[in-house]
Design an enzyme around this catalytic site. Structure first.
Site, short mmCIF file in Angstrom:
data_model
loop_
_atom_site.label_atom_id
_atom_site.label_comp_id
_atom_site.label_asym_id
_atom_site.label_seq_id
_atom_site.Cartn_x
_atom_site.Cartn_y
_atom_site.Cartn_z
N LYS A 209 0.68 12.07 12.50
CA LYS A 209 1.31 11.41 11.34
C LYS A 209 0.90 12.07 10.02
O LYS A 209 1.73 12.39 9.17
CB LYS A 209 0.93 9.92 11.31
CG LYS A 209 1.35 9.19 10.05
CD LYS A 209 2.86 9.13 9.91
CE LYS A 209 3.28 8.93 8.48
NZ LYS A 209 4.72 8.86 8.32
N CYS A 263 3.15 7.90 0.44
CA CYS A 263 2.65 8.67 1.59
C CYS A 263 2.38 10.15 1.34
O CYS A 263 1.27 10.62 1.58
CB CYS A 263 3.64 8.53 2.74
SG CYS A 263 3.80 6.81 3.25
N1 LIG Z 1 6.46 3.32 2.50
C1 LIG Z 1 6.77 4.21 3.40
O1 LIG Z 1 7.84 4.81 3.31
C2 LIG Z 1 5.85 4.50 4.58
C3 LIG Z 1 6.29 5.37 5.57
C4 LIG Z 1 5.48 5.64 6.65
C5 LIG Z 1 4.21 5.08 6.71
N2 LIG Z 1 3.79 4.26 5.73
C6 LIG Z 1 2.44 3.69 5.86
O2 LIG Z 1 2.58 2.31 6.17
C7 LIG Z 1 1.56 1.54 5.53
C8 LIG Z 1 2.19 0.48 4.66
O3 LIG Z 1 2.97 1.11 3.67
P1 LIG Z 1 3.98 0.27 2.77
O4 LIG Z 1 4.74 1.27 2.01
O5 LIG Z 1 4.70 -0.74 3.58
O6 LIG Z 1 2.94 -0.49 1.81
P2 LIG Z 1 3.28 -1.71 0.81
O7 LIG Z 1 2.24 -1.62 -0.26
O8 LIG Z 1 4.71 -1.72 0.46
O9 LIG Z 1 3.02 -2.98 1.71
C9 LIG Z 1 1.77 -3.35 2.16
C10 LIG Z 1 1.72 -4.87 2.16
O10 LIG Z 1 0.49 -5.26 2.77
C11 LIG Z 1 0.05 -6.41 2.09
N3 LIG Z 1 -1.38 -6.63 2.32
C12 LIG Z 1 -2.43 -5.99 1.76
N4 LIG Z 1 -3.59 -6.49 2.24
C13 LIG Z 1 -3.26 -7.45 3.12
C14 LIG Z 1 -3.99 -8.34 3.95
N5 LIG Z 1 -5.33 -8.33 3.94
N6 LIG Z 1 -3.32 -9.20 4.72
C15 LIG Z 1 -1.96 -9.24 4.73
N7 LIG Z 1 -1.20 -8.44 3.97
C16 LIG Z 1 -1.85 -7.55 3.17
C17 LIG Z 1 0.38 -6.14 0.63
O11 LIG Z 1 0.40 -7.33 -0.13
C18 LIG Z 1 1.75 -5.49 0.78
O12 LIG Z 1 2.79 -6.42 0.69
C19 LIG Z 1 0.70 2.55 4.78
O13 LIG Z 1 -0.37 2.96 5.58
C20 LIG Z 1 1.64 3.73 4.59
O14 LIG Z 1 0.94 4.95 4.44
C21 LIG Z 1 4.59 3.94 4.67
#
Ligand SMILES: NC(=O)c1ccc[n+]([C@@H]2O[C@H](COP(=O)([O-])OP(=O)(O)OC[C@H]3O[C@@H](n4cnc5c(N)ncnc54)[C@H](O)[C@@H]3O)[C@@H](O)[C@H]2O)c1
Length: 431
Positions: A209, A263
């Site tokens: 990843k 990311c």
């Molecule tokens: N955004 C993308 O396009 C993408 C793509 C691939 C991978 N990722 C990976 O996926 C993961 C999430 O990314 P995202 O973009 O969805 O992040 P985001 O910030 O949009 O969402 C994360 C959510 O988690 C919540 N959160 C934080 N701490 C928490 C807890 N203790 N309990 C419950 N909820 C909690 C936050 O309030 C938030 O709503 C990351 O590791 C990122 O690297 C993201």
């Protein structure tokens, strides 16, 4: 089947909504009550254009397949839990910051039951599953991963603007520690993913990843370096790119104002963060090249304004686009932010326009394009939102005090010069 999805962001929301559409009882859990309230009411808290997502959430909630809460007790009775909280890096040290991940795992652990599948979708540095995730879950649940419950790493490949499409159609890698865990995860993900599911071990999935995004970052850095060469030597990098790509096996990417999103700017740092002996050189250097692009944009703003007869001190610069990606509201690590900081440092007053992105601290956004451009001395385009491709340049010129355009995304071409604009662009040593 019941599945808890921990973290309702760009990843968790579509995952929960798609699961619900396949008849699974999906419970979204987040610490942010606004997201919980929106999803629970059948709305998407994400703005920007996400085809199909709003409808999927609404129908999931209506059919009572999709619910949302801040209370981890809702995990009880779930067959599986998917963790999709943010995993950023420290701005200065570039080390992984697992505050959200650790806190989510600590809250989840007491609800992990025998036979349950826990899938970590968040992107993590190599070794994190073994060093951080497993110990927290085992300690909090008093169960053993691989024996009592099943722990896999199934990193996400979604992109803002294409969340549902990427989630449902792309292949996925599942890192597992035991064959039963892999089987359970394959069975769960085959409900929502049409692409192939590739089984491997934890660390290979972690490296895969982070390498996917490091690879992209290095490729963009390459295009950006060629763009800087073209600017200096009097060529157009976009034309050069087309010509390069006529050679078999070459697929050069487009340069631009910088790299953003949650990311791509941080996953390369996650990949190299655990390496001590073979200290990587190329991947951190690519980060440096890409981080320079907003500074280059600021230099071009100063140049374009000079040509239009305006000094940067006390000038008004209109930034078009705060989101890092076109037609989305996602401002995370947007190159617009270091660009604005650099322009402010040079004495410019900044107005930010974006059709989707909301104000973030210190960066107030207006939706009113005319107000943003009225009296501006330079228009600096950072995001290729569709709305900017349709700009009426005649009106723009009348609104502006000085007619200068800096193009960070190849949205305009040399024809703007004939219309009376001073014009500069990333990669544009020739128009
Ligand atoms: N955004 C993308 O396009 C993408 C793509 C691939 C991978 N990722 C990976 O996926 C993961 C999430 O990314 P995202 O973009 O969805 O992040 P985001 O910030 O949009 O969402 C994360 C959510 O988690 C919540 N959160 C934080 N701490 C928490 C807890 N203790 N309990 C419950 N909820 C909690 C936050 O309030 C938030 O709503 C990351 O590791 C990122 O690297 C993201």
């Amino acid at each position: 089947m019941k599945v808890a999805v921990v973290g309702l962001g760009y990843v968790g929301i579509p995952v929960a909504a798609v699961l619900a559409s396949k008849g699974v009882r999906a419970v979204g859990i987040d610490i942010d009550p606004r997201k919980v309230e929106a999803v629970g009411a059948g709305r998407s808290p994400l703005e920007g254009d996400e085809p199909g997502l709003e409808d999927l959430i609404a129908s999931g909630v209506k059919r009572r397949r999709l619910t949302a809460t801040t209370d981890y007790a809702a995990v009880d009775g779930a067959d599986a839990a998917i963790v999709s909280v943010e995993t950023p890096i420290n701005d200065e040290t570039h080390d992984p910051e697992y505050k959200a991940l650790k806190s989510a795992l600590r809250s989840l652990a007491p609800h992990v039951r025998k036979g349950m599948l826990v899938s970590i979708e968040s992107t993590v540095a190599p070794g994190t599953m073994a060093r951080i995730v497993r110990p927290i879950l085992e300690r909090g649940s008093r169960l053993k991963a691989g024996r009592d419950f099943h722990l896999v790493h199934c990193p996400e490949r979604v992109t803002a603007g294409r969340l549902l499409k990427n989630l449902t159609t792309l292949d996925r890698v599942i890192g597992a520690q035991d064959p039963r865990g892999l089987k359970k995860a394959t069975s769960l993900y085959s409900k929502i993913v049409e692409g192939a599911l590739h089984g491997t071990d934890w660390v290979s999935a972690e490296i895969t990843k982070t390498t996917e995004n490091a690879y992209r970052d290095v490729q963009i850095a390459f295009a950006n370096e060629v763009a800087l060469i073209c600017e200096e030597l009097g060529a157009n990098a976009y034309r050069v790119r087309e010509l390069v790509n006529t050679c078999p096996g070459r697929e050069m990417l487009s340069p631009g104002a910088g790299v953003g999103g949650h990311c791509i700017p941080k996953d390369p740092w996650l990949l190299v963060s655990q390496v001590i002996h073979q200290k990587p050189v190329l991947i951190p250097t690519a980060r440096e090249v890409n981080d320079f692009m907003p500074v280059r944009m600021a230099q071009l703003v100063e140049e374009a304004m000079r040509e239009a007869g305006r000094r940067i001190r006390n000038s008004k610069v209109a930034i078009l686009g705060l989101a890092y990606r076109e037609n989305t509201d996602d401002t995370r690590n947007s190159p617009a932010i270091p660009l604005i900081r650099e322009l402010r440092r040079r004495g410019a007053d900044i107005v930010i326009h974006d059709p989707f992105a909301k104000t973030v601290r210190g960066f107030t956004v207006t939706r009113d394009l005319k107000a943003a451009l009225t009296g501006a001395d330079c228009l600096a385009l950072v995001t290729a939102h569709d709305a900017y491709r349709k700009l009426d340049l005649g009106k723009v010129k009348r609104w502006m005090r000085h007619a200068a355009i800096v193009d960070g995304r190849n949205v305009f071409d040399g024809s703007v010069i004939a219309r009376g604009f001073a014009y500069r662009g990333i990669g544009k040593g020739e128009f």
